[in-house]
Motif scaffolding. Structure first.
Motif, PDB file in Angstrom:
ATOM      1  N   LEU A  27      38.860  44.741  33.039  1.00 44.31           N
ATOM      2  CA  LEU A  27      39.218  43.324  32.964  1.00 44.31           C
ATOM      3  C   LEU A  27      40.588  43.087  33.588  1.00 44.31           C
ATOM      4  O   LEU A  27      41.512  43.868  33.381  1.00 44.31           O
ATOM      5  CB  LEU A  27      39.240  42.872  31.504  1.00 44.31           C
ATOM      6  CG  LEU A  27      37.902  42.937  30.778  1.00 44.31           C
ATOM      7  CD1 LEU A  27      38.087  42.560  29.312  1.00 44.31           C
ATOM      8  CD2 LEU A  27      36.889  42.023  31.427  1.00 44.31           C
TER       9      LEU A  27
ATOM     10  N   ARG B 166      44.267  41.371  34.243  1.00 47.16           N
ATOM     11  CA  ARG B 166      45.295  40.905  33.316  1.00 47.16           C
ATOM     12  C   ARG B 166      45.217  39.389  33.200  1.00 47.16           C
ATOM     13  O   ARG B 166      44.755  38.715  34.114  1.00 47.16           O
ATOM     14  CB  ARG B 166      46.660  41.337  33.810  1.00 47.16           C
ATOM     15  CG  ARG B 166      46.853  42.839  33.652  1.00 47.16           C
ATOM     16  CD  ARG B 166      48.175  43.257  34.152  1.00 47.16           C
ATOM     17  NE  ARG B 166      47.939  43.778  35.506  1.00 47.16           N
ATOM     18  CZ  ARG B 166      48.873  44.010  36.377  1.00 47.16           C
ATOM     19  NH1 ARG B 166      50.125  43.759  36.086  1.00 47.16           N
ATOM     20  NH2 ARG B 166      48.585  44.499  37.567  1.00 47.16           N
ATOM     21  N   PRO B 167      45.680  38.814  32.081  1.00 47.05           N
ATOM     22  CA  PRO B 167      45.554  37.368  31.865  1.00 47.05           C
ATOM     23  C   PRO B 167      46.204  36.521  32.970  1.00 47.05           C
ATOM     24  O   PRO B 167      45.641  35.505  33.371  1.00 47.05           O
ATOM     25  CB  PRO B 167      46.250  37.135  30.529  1.00 47.05           C
ATOM     26  CG  PRO B 167      46.182  38.453  29.831  1.00 47.05           C
ATOM     27  CD  PRO B 167      46.229  39.489  30.907  1.00 47.05           C
ATOM     28  N   LEU B 168      47.341  36.938  33.479  1.00 48.98           N
ATOM     29  CA  LEU B 168      48.010  36.160  34.517  1.00 48.98           C
ATOM     30  C   LEU B 168      47.197  36.160  35.811  1.00 48.98           C
ATOM     31  O   LEU B 168      47.055  35.123  36.464  1.00 48.98           O
ATOM     32  CB  LEU B 168      49.409  36.723  34.767  1.00 48.98           C
ATOM     33  CG  LEU B 168      50.344  35.866  35.616  1.00 48.98           C
ATOM     34  CD1 LEU B 168      50.511  34.488  34.993  1.00 48.98           C
ATOM     35  CD2 LEU B 168      51.693  36.541  35.758  1.00 48.98           C
ATOM     36  N   GLU B 169      46.641  37.300  36.167  1.00 46.55           N
ATOM     37  CA  GLU B 169      45.801  37.373  37.360  1.00 46.55           C
ATOM     38  C   GLU B 169      44.556  36.512  37.204  1.00 46.55           C
ATOM     39  O   GLU B 169      44.124  35.848  38.145  1.00 46.55           O
ATOM     40  CB  GLU B 169      45.391  38.823  37.623  1.00 46.55           C
ATOM     41  CG  GLU B 169      46.539  39.701  38.047  1.00 46.55           C
ATOM     42  CD  GLU B 169      46.130  41.161  38.133  1.00 46.55           C
ATOM     43  OE1 GLU B 169      44.979  41.496  37.781  1.00 46.55           O
ATOM     44  OE2 GLU B 169      46.981  41.966  38.543  1.00 46.55           O
ATOM     45  N   ARG B 170      43.989  36.513  36.033  1.00 42.08           N
ATOM     46  CA  ARG B 170      42.810  35.688  35.774  1.00 42.08           C
ATOM     47  C   ARG B 170      43.154  34.213  35.909  1.00 42.08           C
ATOM     48  O   ARG B 170      42.398  33.438  36.490  1.00 42.08           O
ATOM     49  CB  ARG B 170      42.254  35.976  34.390  1.00 42.08           C
ATOM     50  CG  ARG B 170      40.968  35.208  34.118  1.00 42.08           C
ATOM     51  CD  ARG B 170      40.382  35.528  32.776  1.00 42.08           C
ATOM     52  NE  ARG B 170      40.074  36.958  32.726  1.00 42.08           N
ATOM     53  CZ  ARG B 170      39.896  37.615  31.602  1.00 42.08           C
ATOM     54  NH1 ARG B 170      39.997  37.009  30.447  1.00 42.08           N
ATOM     55  NH2 ARG B 170      39.621  38.901  31.624  1.00 42.08           N
ATOM     56  N   MET B 171      44.327  33.810  35.376  1.00 45.47           N
ATOM     57  CA  MET B 171      44.733  32.411  35.467  1.00 45.47           C
ATOM     58  C   MET B 171      44.913  31.998  36.928  1.00 45.47           C
ATOM     59  O   MET B 171      44.460  30.935  37.344  1.00 45.47           O
ATOM     60  CB  MET B 171      46.037  32.172  34.701  1.00 45.47           C
ATOM     61  CG  MET B 171      46.454  30.713  34.703  1.00 45.47           C
ATOM     62  SD  MET B 171      48.091  30.416  34.029  1.00 45.47           S
ATOM     63  CE  MET B 171      49.110  31.196  35.247  1.00 45.47           C
TER      64      MET B 171
ATOM     65  N   SER C  65      43.484  33.292  39.523  1.00 42.64           N
ATOM     66  CA  SER C  65      42.163  33.240  40.138  1.00 42.64           C
ATOM     67  C   SER C  65      41.431  31.960  39.775  1.00 42.64           C
ATOM     68  O   SER C  65      40.780  31.340  40.622  1.00 42.64           O
ATOM     69  CB  SER C  65      41.331  34.448  39.707  1.00 42.64           C
ATOM     70  OG  SER C  65      41.918  35.640  40.164  1.00 42.64           O
TER      71      SER C  65
END
Length: 57
Positions: free
Chosen positions: A13, A15-20, A22
């Motif tokens: 999965l 990291r949360p910042l990368e997901r945001m 994206s």
């Protein structure tokens, strides 16, 4: 024995910042695509050509 990269777990999965980032980029690009399709069907061709030329350097 060496461990191969293919032996690593596949579902890692982000990291949360990368997901945001994206999600934000994906939403912006999807929104632009929707606006282009709507504009193509509702605005005159000359206007869409002018707008398309303005979006690129």
């Amino acid at each position: 024995m060496r461990q191969l990269a293919t032996d690593a777990p596949v579902a890692v999965l982000p990291r949360p910042l990368e997901r945001m980032f994206s999600v934000v980029w994906g939403a912006a690009l999807f929104g632009e695509a929707v606006l282009r399709v709507v504009g193509a069907y509702t605005l005159p061709v000359d206007t869409m050509v002018w707008l398309g030329g303005r979006s690129r350097p």
